[in-house]
Design a protein around this motif. Structure first.
Motif: not given
Length: 160
Positions: A19-46
């Motif tokens: 679900l992460l590839p769909i959930l992360l962009p949706a939360l960021e797009r709606n300003d519910h979450l702001k992540l640095e690119e490095e952390i975002r990449h780590k979460i998606l590669s987990m």
């Protein structure tokens, strides 16, 4: 990770990973979450196992003891059969149910449906009943029976 887990209704790591590839962009797009690119990449590669390990502690602390499910007395006394309980029933083995169309409030006047389902094929017949009354149920059952193909109905195989 806890925010993502909560947003996904506390799903397991394997489902959260998918679900992460769909959930992360949706939360960021709606300003519910702001992540640095490095952390975002780590979460998606987990991996799913890593996600489960990271969520072990929050799961333990958020786990509440569920109350035991109370089963009403009539349901305990009446044996309920599921589809798996039938051993290849013959066509015409019917089950009957009376469904109340009352919405959330079970008071006043409302229509009932008498529903017959052939266990073998799933063939379903339904008829309305204006008032829940024994003689009307019998009359409606007879009306449905008259409309069934002869191979569908056998009085000895109707179960209630």
């Amino acid at each position: 990770m806890i925010v993502l887990w909560e947003a996904s209704d506390r799903v397991c790591g394997k489902r959260l990973k998918a679900l992460l590839p769909i959930l992360l962009p949706a939360l960021e797009r709606n300003d519910h979450l702001k992540l640095e690119e490095e952390i975002r990449h780590k979460i998606l590669s987990m991996s799913a196992a890593t996600i489960d390990r990271l969520l072990q502690m929050p799961r333990r602390t958020m786990r509440t003891k569920k109350k035991p499910r109370v089963v009403p007395e009539p349901r305990r006394r009446i044996k309920m059969r599921t589809f798996a309980d039938w051993n290849e029933p013959l066509p015409g083995s019917m089950e009957m149910d009376l469904v109340a169309h009352c919405g959330e409030a079970n008071r006043g006047s409302y229509v009932h449906s008498l529903v017959l389902t052939d266990i073998a094929s799933g063939w379903t017949e339904a008829a309305p009943i204006v008032v829940r009354e024994g003689t009307l149920v019998v009359e409606t059952l007879e009306r449905i029976r008259m409309g069934l193909p002869s191979w569908r109905y056998s009085p000895s195989r109707v179960t209630f």
